[in-house]
Each structure stands twice: as C-alpha cells, then as structure tokens.
Design a protein around this motif. Structure first.
Motif, PDB file in Angstrom:
ATOM      1  N   VAL A  86     126.574 -11.502 101.469  1.00  0.00           N
ATOM      2  CA  VAL A  86     125.548 -11.067 100.507  1.00  0.00           C
ATOM      3  C   VAL A  86     126.038  -9.847  99.725  1.00  0.00           C
ATOM      4  N   VAL A  87     126.629  -8.904 100.437  1.00  0.00           N
ATOM      5  CA  VAL A  87     127.131  -7.702  99.767  1.00  0.00           C
ATOM      6  C   VAL A  87     128.201  -8.083  98.736  1.00  0.00           C
ATOM      7  N   ALA A  88     129.119  -8.961  99.146  1.00  0.00           N
ATOM      8  CA  ALA A  88     130.175  -9.382  98.224  1.00  0.00           C
ATOM      9  C   ALA A  88     129.599 -10.122  97.029  1.00  0.00           C
ATOM     10  N   THR A  89     128.583 -10.938  97.280  1.00  0.00           N
ATOM     11  CA  THR A  89     127.951 -11.680  96.175  1.00  0.00           C
ATOM     12  C   THR A  89     127.268 -10.724  95.209  1.00  0.00           C
ATOM     13  N   ASN A  90     126.587  -9.728  95.742  1.00  0.00           N
ATOM     14  CA  ASN A  90     125.919  -8.755  94.877  1.00  0.00           C
ATOM     15  C   ASN A  90     126.905  -8.039  93.968  1.00  0.00           C
ATOM     16  N   GLN A  91     128.093  -7.813  94.483  1.00  0.00           N
ATOM     17  CA  GLN A  91     129.086  -7.106  93.673  1.00  0.00           C
ATOM     18  C   GLN A  91     129.775  -8.039  92.687  1.00  0.00           C
ATOM     19  N   GLU A 105     124.897 -19.169  97.072  1.00  0.00           N
ATOM     20  CA  GLU A 105     125.039 -20.527  97.629  1.00  0.00           C
ATOM     21  C   GLU A 105     126.499 -20.922  97.722  1.00  0.00           C
ATOM     22  N   THR A 106     127.250 -20.623  96.654  1.00  0.00           N
ATOM     23  CA  THR A 106     128.678 -20.977  96.637  1.00  0.00           C
ATOM     24  C   THR A 106     129.438 -20.217  97.721  1.00  0.00           C
ATOM     25  N   GLU A 107     129.216 -18.914  97.763  1.00  0.00           N
ATOM     26  CA  GLU A 107     129.957 -18.086  98.715  1.00  0.00           C
ATOM     27  C   GLU A 107     129.596 -18.448 100.158  1.00  0.00           C
ATOM     28  N   LEU A 108     128.321 -18.712 100.393  1.00  0.00           N
ATOM     29  CA  LEU A 108     127.907 -19.032 101.760  1.00  0.00           C
ATOM     30  C   LEU A 108     128.415 -20.406 102.188  1.00  0.00           C
ATOM     31  N   GLY A 123     134.678 -27.120 119.995  1.00  0.00           N
ATOM     32  CA  GLY A 123     133.645 -28.122 120.226  1.00  0.00           C
ATOM     33  C   GLY A 123     132.296 -27.777 119.632  1.00  0.00           C
ATOM     34  N   HIS A 124     132.259 -26.780 118.770  1.00  0.00           N
ATOM     35  CA  HIS A 124     130.986 -26.408 118.139  1.00  0.00           C
ATOM     36  C   HIS A 124     131.038 -26.774 116.659  1.00  0.00           C
ATOM     37  N   ALA A 125     129.897 -27.104 116.119  1.00  0.00           N
ATOM     38  CA  ALA A 125     129.841 -27.455 114.707  1.00  0.00           C
ATOM     39  C   ALA A 125     128.664 -26.734 114.061  1.00  0.00           C
ATOM     40  N   PRO A 126     128.893 -25.490 113.608  1.00  0.00           N
ATOM     41  CA  PRO A 126     127.799 -24.764 112.954  1.00  0.00           C
ATOM     42  C   PRO A 126     127.725 -25.067 111.467  1.00  0.00           C
ATOM     43  N   SER A 127     126.553 -24.906 110.928  1.00  0.00           N
ATOM     44  CA  SER A 127     126.355 -25.085 109.494  1.00  0.00           C
ATOM     45  C   SER A 127     125.323 -24.064 109.032  1.00  0.00           C
ATOM     46  N   VAL A 128     125.650 -23.370 107.952  1.00  0.00           N
ATOM     47  CA  VAL A 128     124.746 -22.343 107.422  1.00  0.00           C
ATOM     48  C   VAL A 128     124.543 -22.595 105.935  1.00  0.00           C
ATOM     49  N   THR A 129     123.307 -22.692 105.512  1.00  0.00           N
ATOM     50  CA  THR A 129     123.002 -22.892 104.094  1.00  0.00           C
ATOM     51  C   THR A 129     121.902 -21.921 103.675  1.00  0.00           C
ATOM     52  N   VAL A 130     121.877 -21.645 102.378  1.00  0.00           N
ATOM     53  CA  VAL A 130     120.864 -20.719 101.850  1.00  0.00           C
ATOM     54  C   VAL A 130     119.531 -21.449 101.762  1.00  0.00           C
ATOM     55  N   ASP A 131     118.509 -20.858 102.333  1.00  0.00           N
ATOM     56  CA  ASP A 131     117.162 -21.396 102.162  1.00  0.00           C
ATOM     57  C   ASP A 131     116.530 -20.778 100.925  1.00  0.00           C
ATOM     58  N   SER A 132     116.489 -19.461 100.872  1.00  0.00           N
ATOM     59  CA  SER A 132     115.946 -18.780  99.693  1.00  0.00           C
ATOM     60  C   SER A 132     116.261 -17.298  99.776  1.00  0.00           C
ATOM     61  N   VAL A 133     116.134 -16.640  98.654  1.00  0.00           N
ATOM     62  CA  VAL A 133     116.256 -15.183  98.650  1.00  0.00           C
ATOM     63  C   VAL A 133     114.874 -14.634  98.972  1.00  0.00           C
TER      64      VAL A 133
END
Lengths: 346, 187
Positions: A86-91, A105-108, A123-133
């Motif tokens: 988030v910090v990097a995106t803000n900059q 969304e792109t960066e995440l 053996g883990h499969a995580p996924s993280v997506t933006v829901d909303s600001v």
C-alpha cells in the motif's frame, strides 16, 4: 517332552509284519503342531499389538498442528507485507483515487503471485485480492530537492496540513543550501526555517534547521523544541534526512516524536520556508465528511498546492492516499482451508 | 517317569552266541504285560503333562496379549482424544480471527485403535462447568470385547455442535459466524 523320533515298534518275533501301536506313530506330532501354531498366532498378535503401541507413541509425539499455525502466521504477516504494498502504491500512483485503486490491484496481484510461488513448495496456496479501499487519506508531496519549502504561491509561512487526525508518515530531506545560522534557535528570535506541529490542546513541537558550516565542510544542525526540552542533532553533513513521525534524523540521531507529545488533530506549518530547500512527503488522514462515493476528500489546504495533473509534472502537490484497504484472503493447506477479510493499515 | 526299555538293554547272550529278547522268554510272561501298560501310561502321562504345560502357556500368553491390547487401546484413545481436541482448538483460533468467513480443518485420526473401531462424542459441559462453550470430547471403543472410554475437556470461543462421530478422519467446519459455530463432519 513327547517322543517325536521315528517309531521303533515292538521287536520282530520272527514272523508277520511289525506290530504298531495305534496313535503312537504318525499322530505323535499333532500336539506339537497345534502348540506351535497357537504360539505362532500369539506371537503374531503380540507383534501387531507392539506395532500398534509404537504407532501410538509415534502419533503422540507428532506435531499436533494440522497447519493452522501457518495459516495464522500468513494472515498475520499480511498486515505488514500488504501494508508495504500500500505504501509503495501510494508513492507510485499518487494521482487520483481511481489510479490508486487500480494500481493497488495490480501491485497486490503481483505480490500474491510471488507469495503463491514461495508457499507452494511448502504445500500452501495463498491468494490475496483487493476487496475495497476502506479509508482514504491525503498526502502532500514535494519531489524537487531544489525547491524551497514555500507553498505554490510562494508564501513562506503556511499551513501544510490542518486538522490531521492521524499522521502516518512525515519524511523530509533538508539541504544545507540557504539555511540560516543560529546558535540557539527558537520561534521568537530565529529568522531561519522551522517546522511547527500544533496539537489540539495548544501544545507545539518545533524543529529548527540551521546552518553550521565551516570553511571546509557544510553542516546542518537540528534543534527540536517541545514542552521546554531541546534535543539537538548536530553536524549533519550537507543534507538531513528526517523522519519526524519516527523521531530520528539520518538514521542515528533520535529526538522526541511529535506524535508522543501532541494530541490530535494536528496542524503542520512551515515557517520561513523560503530559507530551506528539499523534499518532503506527508501522509495524513482527516476526519472529513465523506463524499458521494463514501470516500474522504480533499485536504483543507488544497489551494496551497499545484495541480497534480499540471504539465510539466508538479513539484509540490497534494493527492489522495490509500489509508486502509480491505483484502480478501484465501489460504489452502493440506489440511486447512481458510477464507477471510483483513483490514490493512500500513 | 521311567519307562523300561522295550528292548536292547535286557537282551542276553547265550553261550553259543545267539541273542534273544528277555520279553519272549517263557519264564517272564508278567513282564511283557507290564511293559505294554507302562508304554501306554508313559505316553498318556507325557501327553497329559505336555498338554497342561502348553495349555498353561497359552492361557498365560493369551492373558498377557489381552492385557497388552487393553493397555495399548487405552493409551491410543487418550492420544486420539488429545489430538482431536487440539484440532478443535486450532480451528477455533482461526474462526475467532476478525473477518473470518470460512474455516475447514481436517483432523487426521486412525480408523481403528488396536484393531477396534471407536466413536468420538462431543458433549456440552456449559452447565456442569459454568463456563460458556466448554465441551467434553469422549473417545469410546465400539467393541463388545473391549470397553474403554477416554475423555478430555476443552474451552472454545466458538460454539460446537454436539454429536457422535465414527472414528477416522473428521472435518471441523465453520458453519456460522453469528455466533461462531463449529461443526464436526465425517471426513
């Protein structure tokens, strides 16, 4: 023990076949066979029980965690890792809300892909997506190190931020060029540059930047005054990198952070800004009425900045900032499946 | 027990060098009958004593195996109960985290303990312990020959659906978020 040797029978009387005793020849070993089989079965059962006992001990000493600790650790690490995104995106995308949201969304997505590659080996499969600001803030940026600390109109004394409920970061780099000299600078005698932060209760925190150069080298002195105490960071060569929120200059000299002595909301003011040059970035959030989109809006001091879309690229501007983001997390492990929503505030 | 030799030791040698068995000598008819009786008696006694020894060995062995089996099963019941309770607490930790929408934790348990099937029973103990969301996990053998039960008590933040499940792999699933409710399903 019973005789299992070959039957010898009665002695030959000289005529007729040898006499046999019924049940004493071929049947003699039956008892042994039955005994041996029974004992064999007992030993097999005992071996199975021993095996079960060993398995039980093995089971008892195995890790009792089905992978939940990894899931919790991953979820906990999101606050920090996604916060950095988030910090990097803000900059990087500091223009409009839409650009910031798309950039996040792109960066995440890129970060999530990397996290998946790292975790899949375990053996883990995580996924993280933006829901909303979830919350928007504002940021003030001066990215030209040769520009003075004046506002867009050239005013030297001006309010950079008013009524900041939260101050996330305030980083500035001050160059020695143009700074005034003063041994004991304070707000009544100094004509040089200083930064003033005022809290809700009227308390103030001031940072004075003065020139302390010698004939041989250029030096900067910093004086932090708050509540009657003075902290000095002296002999900083040529340019001072100051983290006001963290309370540290050039990574080594510590001083009292304004957040520890001031109550919110906080005003940020530059005084004699024409005497100093350098960069700065302030990330803050104000409790302002939300607009029709449910997002907090402009800085109260927006008129003091250049248009963020001006051409050439502005050297002093104020834009929106992603303050808090809501992300959806899906974590799949061999024995664990987790779905949730995490609020991330850098 | 002494069994007179049937032949050989009592053979005699005539002066002319011929050999003959004493049992067939005309002057010892009773010895021949005694020998037959003592041979049969010898076998009976031998077999009888052997049977008693072997029987005793088998009884002792069987008893030993039975005792060991009970001990092993009881030990494994305890391990299974503790493991399942730990898995429930792990699932509860995940479920209690802010923003959790779905949780499923697989509890890998053996289908049999020492060759015996078993059942896992969850009982609500809120009233007895006066603590909310307190449950007892009972692991009981399902066998007429072996009856053992081991239980453990856990406290959760979530509610847990009380039920009885067949031993083996079980799935702990978050089925409600307001209030948090965990349910155990056959895996």
């Amino acid at each position: 023990m019973a005789d299992v040797g070959p039957s010898r029978g009665p002695p030959d009387r000289g005529s007729g076949p040898p006499r046999r005793i019924a049940g004493s020849d071929g049947d003699r070993g039956q008892l042994f066979v039955v005994t041996a089989l029974t004992l064999g079965v007992l030993f097999v059962v005992l071996a199975l029980l021993l095996n079960t006992a060993i398995f039980t001990e093995n089971l008892a000493t195995r890790s009792t965690d089905p992978g939940v600790a990894d899931a919790i650790e991953f979820r906990g690490s999101l606050e920090e890792s996604v916060g950095d995104v988030v910090v990097a995106t803000n900059q990087r995308y500091d223009t409009t809300e839409g650009t910031l949201a798309n950039g996040l969304e792109t960066e995440l997505a890129n970060w999530s892909e990397l996290a998946l590659r790292q975790s899949i080996a375990d053996g883990h499969a995580p996924s993280v997506t933006v829901d909303s600001v979830a919350e928007w803030g504002g940021q003030v940026v001066q990215n030209d190190s040769t520009r003075t600390f004046t506002d867009a109109a050239g005013d030297e004394d001006w309010d950079v931020v008013l009524d900041a409920e939260q101050l996330r970061s305030f980083n500035m780099t001050v160059r020695q060029t143009g700074l005034a000299s003063a041994d004991r600078p304070d707000e009544t005698t100094t004509s040089g540059f200083w930064v003033e932060l005022s809290g809700d209760g009227g308390d103030t925190w001031r940072l004075f930047a003065t020139d302390n150069s010698t004939d041989a080298d250029d030096y900067i002195d910093l004086h932090v005054r708050t509540g009657g105490t003075v902290t000095m960071c002296t002999d900083i060569r040529e340019r001072a990198s100051i983290d006001l929120v963290g309370g540290v200059a050039n990574g080594s000299c510590s001083f009292t952070s304004p957040l520890s002595v001031l109550s919110t909301p906080i005003d940020v003011r530059f005084v004699n800004g024409g005497d100093a040059t350098g960069r700065y970035r302030i990330a803050q959030r104000q409790d302002e009425p939300v607009d029709a989109d449910g997002q907090e809006t402009e800085l109260e001091t927006a008129a003091d900045f250049e248009d963020e879309f001006s051409d050439p690229y502005p050297s002093l501007y104020a834009t929106e900032l992603i303050w808090t983001v809501r992300v959806d997390v899906i974590y799949r492990g061999p024995d664990v499946h987790y779905e949730g929503e995490v609020l991330v505030t850098p | 027990m002494t069994v007179p030799p049937a032949h050989g030791s009592s053979a005699r040698v005539d002066v002319d060098g011929d050999t003959s068995d004493a049992r067939f000598a005309p002057n010892v008819p009773l010895q021949s009958r005694d020998r037959a009786v003592s041979t049969v008696l010898g076998y009976v006694l031998t077999l009888g004593i052997t049977a008693i020894l072997v029987g005793g060995l088998m009884m002792a062995g069987g008893q030993f195996v039975g005792d060991q089996r009970e001990r092993v099963v009881r030990s494994e019941l305890g391990v299974v109960a503790e493991r399942f309770a730990t898995d429930l607490e792990s699932a509860d930790r995940l479920a209690a985290m802010d923003g959790t929408d779905a949780v499923e934790v697989e509890s890998r348990l053996p289908a049999r303990l020492g060759g015996v099937r078993y059942a896992v029973t969850i009982t609500d103990e809120d009233v007895r312990t006066d603590q909310p969301n307190t449950y007892t996990i009972e692991v009981t053998t399902r066998s007429d020959r072996l009856s053992e039960t081991v239980s453990t008590t856990i406290g959760l933040e979530s509610q847990l659906v009380t039920d009885t499940h067949r031993g083996g792999d079980l799935a702990i699933v978050l089925t409600g978020t307001g209030p948090l409710t965990l349910e155990v399903q056959d895996g």
